[in-house]
Design a protein around this motif. Structure first.
Motif, short mmCIF file in Angstrom:
data_model
loop_
_atom_site.label_atom_id
_atom_site.label_comp_id
_atom_site.label_asym_id
_atom_site.label_seq_id
_atom_site.Cartn_x
_atom_site.Cartn_y
_atom_site.Cartn_z
N ALA A 143 0.83 -1.20 0.00
CA ALA A 143 0.00 0.00 0.00
C ALA A 143 0.87 1.25 0.00
O ALA A 143 1.90 1.31 0.68
CB ALA A 143 -0.91 0.00 1.22
N THR A 144 0.46 2.24 -0.77
CA THR A 144 1.14 3.53 -0.79
C THR A 144 0.11 4.61 -0.49
O THR A 144 -1.10 4.35 -0.50
CB THR A 144 1.79 3.82 -2.16
N PHE A 145 0.57 5.83 -0.28
CA PHE A 145 -0.37 6.91 0.02
C PHE A 145 -1.24 7.25 -1.19
O PHE A 145 -2.37 7.69 -1.03
CB PHE A 145 0.37 8.15 0.51
N PHE A 146 -0.74 7.03 -2.41
CA PHE A 146 -1.52 7.35 -3.59
C PHE A 146 -2.23 6.14 -4.18
O PHE A 146 -3.17 6.28 -4.95
CB PHE A 146 -0.65 8.04 -4.64
N GLU A 147 -1.79 4.93 -3.82
CA GLU A 147 -2.46 3.70 -4.19
C GLU A 147 -2.57 2.82 -2.95
O GLU A 147 -1.86 1.83 -2.82
CB GLU A 147 -1.69 2.99 -5.31
N PRO A 148 -3.47 3.19 -2.04
CA PRO A 148 -3.53 2.49 -0.75
C PRO A 148 -4.21 1.12 -0.79
O PRO A 148 -3.93 0.28 0.04
CB PRO A 148 -4.33 3.45 0.13
N HIS A 149 -5.07 0.89 -1.76
CA HIS A 149 -5.83 -0.36 -1.79
C HIS A 149 -4.99 -1.48 -2.41
O HIS A 149 -5.32 -2.01 -3.48
CB HIS A 149 -7.15 -0.18 -2.53
N GLN A 150 -3.92 -1.83 -1.74
CA GLN A 150 -3.00 -2.88 -2.21
C GLN A 150 -2.80 -3.87 -1.08
O GLN A 150 -2.28 -3.50 -0.02
CB GLN A 150 -1.65 -2.27 -2.61
N TYR A 151 -3.17 -5.11 -1.29
CA TYR A 151 -2.95 -6.13 -0.28
C TYR A 151 -1.46 -6.44 -0.16
O TYR A 151 -0.71 -6.34 -1.13
CB TYR A 151 -3.71 -7.41 -0.62
N ALA A 152 -1.05 -6.84 1.02
CA ALA A 152 0.34 -7.21 1.26
C ALA A 152 0.66 -8.53 0.55
O ALA A 152 -0.20 -9.40 0.42
CB ALA A 152 0.60 -7.35 2.75
N SER A 153 1.89 -8.68 0.12
CA SER A 153 2.37 -9.94 -0.44
C SER A 153 2.85 -10.82 0.71
O SER A 153 3.26 -10.33 1.76
CB SER A 153 3.57 -9.69 -1.37
N GLY A 154 2.83 -12.13 0.50
CA GLY A 154 3.37 -13.05 1.48
C GLY A 154 2.42 -13.43 2.60
O GLY A 154 2.82 -14.05 3.58
N VAL A 155 1.16 -13.08 2.47
CA VAL A 155 0.14 -13.47 3.45
C VAL A 155 -0.60 -14.65 2.82
O VAL A 155 -1.51 -14.47 2.02
CB VAL A 155 -0.82 -12.32 3.80
N ASP A 156 -0.18 -15.86 3.17
CA ASP A 156 -0.68 -17.05 2.50
C ASP A 156 -2.01 -17.55 3.05
O ASP A 156 -2.89 -17.96 2.30
CB ASP A 156 0.36 -18.17 2.57
#
Length: 196
Positions: A143-156
């Motif tokens: 997630a970034t401040f301008f593209e916040p709707h990003q799921y984390a990687s590595g959460v299996d």
């Protein structure tokens, strides 16, 4: 107003030849009438040095004041998606200000203890199965401040009340969570879900 998105108060002050306080007042007076205060402003009041220092303390509970958001919702803070993976990846794994085990404890066992939730926070028979299985080699907050709707990687895998809500990296759309109240939390209640 879309032309203002992503600009800092300092940038607007230079563009409008105004003092920063006048920019804030103008945004309130001329901004989005549907939004309290006329605009959404991101404040950056903590320095990275402070966050690193705080993260190292064993008594620090990791939490987020993020609410519930869906990818189609409007702008939210990056912490809605990235708080917990970021602490493990950045502060434990990359910077080494605490161990991975301490980072996990700060967001599981410790908050459960602080809140008096005696049936959560540990992997133990008879406790509520709230479990996350992470691939530490792939873990990354995206997630970034301008593209916040990003799921984390590595959460299996993620289980809530013993039910998979993330299975092999994919959302299941199951809704097994419950609101915890003094009547159903802690040693007397199990939050409505099965134990481990």
């Amino acid at each position: 107003m879309r032309a203002l998105i992503g600009k800092t108060v300092a940038e607007l002050a230079a563009e409008w030849d105004a003092f920063p306080v006048d920019v804030a007042i103008r945004l309130q007076l001329e901004g989005d009438r549907a939004r309290a205060g006329g605009a959404r402003v991101r404040g950056f009041s903590l320095s990275e040095i402070d966050v690193e220092e705080f993260s190292a303390h064993p008594w620090l509970v990791t939490a987020s004041d993020a609410g519930i958001a869906l990818p189609g919702d409007g702008p939210v803070h990056a912490r809605f998606y990235g708080t917990f993976p970021r602490k493990i990846k950045r502060y434990a794994m990359d910077l080494g200000v605490l161990s991975v085990e301490s980072a996990v404890r700060s967001m599981t066992t410790l908050p459960a203890q602080v809140l008096g939730l005696r049936d959560r926070g540990l992997l133990r028979e008879g406790l509520v199965a709230d479990i996350a299985v992470l691939d530490l080699d792939e873990l990354q907050d995206n997630a970034t401040f301008f593209e916040p709707h990003q799921y984390a990687s590595g959460v299996d895998y993620v289980l809530v009340n013993g039910t998979f809500v993330v299975d092999d990296g994919e959302l299941t759309y199951a809704l097994p969570g419950v609101v915890l109240t003094p009547d159903n939390a802690g040693g007397s209640g199990r939050g409505g879900g099965p134990g481990c």
